[in-house]
Design a protein around this motif. Structure first.
Motif, mmCIF file in Angstrom:
data_model
loop_
_atom_site.group_PDB
_atom_site.id
_atom_site.type_symbol
_atom_site.label_atom_id
_atom_site.label_comp_id
_atom_site.label_asym_id
_atom_site.label_seq_id
_atom_site.Cartn_x
_atom_site.Cartn_y
_atom_site.Cartn_z
ATOM 1 N N LYS A 242 43.220 38.646 40.773
ATOM 2 C CA LYS A 242 42.687 37.960 39.585
ATOM 3 C C LYS A 242 42.773 38.865 38.361
ATOM 4 O O LYS A 242 43.087 38.410 37.252
ATOM 5 C CB LYS A 242 41.238 37.529 39.842
ATOM 6 C CG LYS A 242 41.084 36.380 40.829
ATOM 7 C CD LYS A 242 39.614 36.040 41.062
ATOM 8 C CE LYS A 242 39.446 34.898 42.056
ATOM 9 N NZ LYS A 242 39.888 33.613 41.497
ATOM 10 N N ILE A 243 42.503 40.157 38.549
ATOM 11 C CA ILE A 243 42.611 41.097 37.432
ATOM 12 C C ILE A 243 44.060 41.202 36.961
ATOM 13 O O ILE A 243 44.351 41.145 35.765
ATOM 14 C CB ILE A 243 42.074 42.483 37.848
ATOM 15 C CG1 ILE A 243 40.556 42.436 38.043
ATOM 16 C CG2 ILE A 243 42.429 43.532 36.792
ATOM 17 C CD1 ILE A 243 39.969 43.710 38.624
ATOM 18 N N THR A 244 44.973 41.345 37.907
ATOM 19 C CA THR A 244 46.394 41.491 37.567
ATOM 20 C C THR A 244 46.929 40.270 36.828
ATOM 21 O O THR A 244 47.703 40.389 35.877
ATOM 22 C CB THR A 244 47.221 41.729 38.843
ATOM 23 O OG1 THR A 244 46.743 42.902 39.496
ATOM 24 C CG2 THR A 244 48.694 41.907 38.510
ATOM 25 N N LEU A 245 46.488 39.086 37.261
ATOM 26 C CA LEU A 245 46.971 37.845 36.657
ATOM 27 C C LEU A 245 46.105 37.394 35.483
ATOM 28 O O LEU A 245 46.415 36.386 34.847
ATOM 29 C CB LEU A 245 47.024 36.733 37.720
ATOM 30 C CG LEU A 245 47.936 37.003 38.919
ATOM 31 C CD1 LEU A 245 47.885 35.839 39.899
ATOM 32 C CD2 LEU A 245 49.364 37.240 38.457
ATOM 33 N N GLY A 246 45.027 38.122 35.193
ATOM 34 C CA GLY A 246 44.151 37.767 34.072
ATOM 35 C C GLY A 246 43.312 36.527 34.315
ATOM 36 O O GLY A 246 42.879 35.868 33.366
ATOM 37 N N GLU A 247 43.038 36.232 35.581
ATOM 38 C CA GLU A 247 42.308 35.008 35.923
ATOM 39 C C GLU A 247 40.837 35.311 36.211
ATOM 40 O O GLU A 247 40.318 35.067 37.292
ATOM 41 C CB GLU A 247 42.962 34.323 37.124
ATOM 42 C CG GLU A 247 44.391 33.876 36.850
ATOM 43 C CD GLU A 247 45.077 33.287 38.080
ATOM 44 O OE1 GLU A 247 44.515 33.408 39.192
ATOM 45 O OE2 GLU A 247 46.178 32.728 37.923
ATOM 46 N N LYS A 284 44.003 50.186 33.907
ATOM 47 C CA LYS A 284 45.306 50.501 34.479
ATOM 48 C C LYS A 284 46.249 49.304 34.376
ATOM 49 O O LYS A 284 47.405 49.437 33.977
ATOM 50 C CB LYS A 284 45.136 50.917 35.936
ATOM 51 C CG LYS A 284 46.411 51.271 36.677
ATOM 52 C CD LYS A 284 46.063 51.796 38.061
ATOM 53 C CE LYS A 284 47.317 52.150 38.858
ATOM 54 N NZ LYS A 284 48.076 50.949 39.262
ATOM 55 N N VAL A 285 45.753 48.116 34.734
ATOM 56 C CA VAL A 285 46.576 46.908 34.684
ATOM 57 C C VAL A 285 46.958 46.575 33.255
ATOM 58 O O VAL A 285 48.103 46.195 32.972
ATOM 59 C CB VAL A 285 45.827 45.727 35.334
ATOM 60 C CG1 VAL A 285 46.540 44.411 35.066
ATOM 61 C CG2 VAL A 285 45.687 45.951 36.834
#
Length: 293
Positions: A242-247, A284-285
């Motif tokens: 979810k963090i990586t995809l901004g969700e 980081k992301v």
């Protein structure tokens, strides 16, 4: 973020496509394609996202990605900043073209079972990576019938010799002979569908048709970890995705939405599993995203 279709450039005279990437960063879009994929990471590191699962990847690792399975190898921002090239060899093959051979050739029975087991994706045991790496490099350099027979030999080797694989649908490393048991399949499926809820040992034991005590022994025997550890790893994996995809809206709500009762527990478990605090992972992301744009 939705997975976008990716078109593999298949030549008419070949059922196997080999692509060698040597770029500042790997293809950074969540995507899917009809072909199965075997990937050897020769250099580079970052985060691999496959379906609902994510984990770090690094040089020397070998992955099998199932057909039509959304995935992305997201290169670490520090490597992009240093202008260090990431390198990988990808082998694509359409199982719909090879599947008719399975019913005609009993020698391919083990390969057929491997293909079925890899539908969500597998990370292969690192003890075999040198041998598998040599096979993949030979496939890259060969062509025609030699390329096809070498691929079948590679798949046969994996099916026969690689007894411990990490399932990229669950994150669990399991022996090949026990991996496909119906009882464990039910446990995995229930966990992936209910990780965001308060799942008790009593509930999951009922799914496996065992007493709580028997279930704990059974699960530890087959996975070498407790069920709570596995459940929390699934929760943290989903949080990372979810963090990586901004969700997500915020870290507090992210913890609750992935099954944690409070922010303190979420932060503690996240740091134990990932090696850094959630806030540091967000930074980081974001840094990776800026560097790859």
């Amino acid at each position: 973020m939705k997975a976008i279709p990716y078109l593999v450039s298949v030549q008419k005279e070949s059922s196997i496509v080999v692509e060698a990437d040597e770029l500042p960063f790997f293809y950074n879009q969540l995507h899917h394609h009809k072909e199965m994929q075997i990937t050897l990471i020769e250099s580079g590191e970052g985060v691999l996202i496959v379906g609902n699962y994510s984990q770090p990847f690094e040089a020397g690792q070998v992955y099998i990605i199932g057909a039509n399975q959304p995935h992305m190898f997201k290169t670490d921002a520090s490597l992009i900043q240093k202008k260090t090239k990431s390198k990988a060899v990808h082998i694509f093959f359409d199982m719909e073209k090879l599947r008719p051979c399975f019913g005609l050739l009993p020698e391919l029975t083990a390969v057929e079972k491997l293909v079925s087991r890899a539908s969500c994706g597998l990370q292969l045991n690192e003890g075999h990576r040198k041998q598998i790496g040599r096979e993949i490099q030979f496939i890259e350099k060969s062509e025609g019938l030699t390329r096809l027979t070498t691929l079948l030999h590679l798949l046969e080797y994996i099916a026969a010799e690689v007894q411990l694989c990490r399932d990229l649908g669950t994150g669990i490393s399991s022996p090949a002979k026990t991996f496909s048991g119906f009882r464990m399949d039910d446990v995995y499926k229930y966990t992936l569908e209910n990780y965001h809820k308060d799942v008790s040992i009593q509930q999951i034991a009922e799914v496996a048709c065992l007493t709580p005590h028997a279930f704990c022994k059974y699960f530890k025997k087959h996975t070498r970890k407790t069920y709570l550890t596995f459940l929390n790893e699934i929760r943290i994996s989903e949080a990372c995705k979810k963090i990586t995809l901004g969700e997500y809206e915020g870290l507090s709500s992210l913890g609750y939405s992935t099954g944690f009762n409070n922010a303190v527990t979420f932060n503690r478990v996240f740091k134990r599993v990932i090696g850094m605090a959630p806030s540091d992972y967000v930074k980081k992301v974001r840094g990776e995203r800026v560097m790859s744009e």
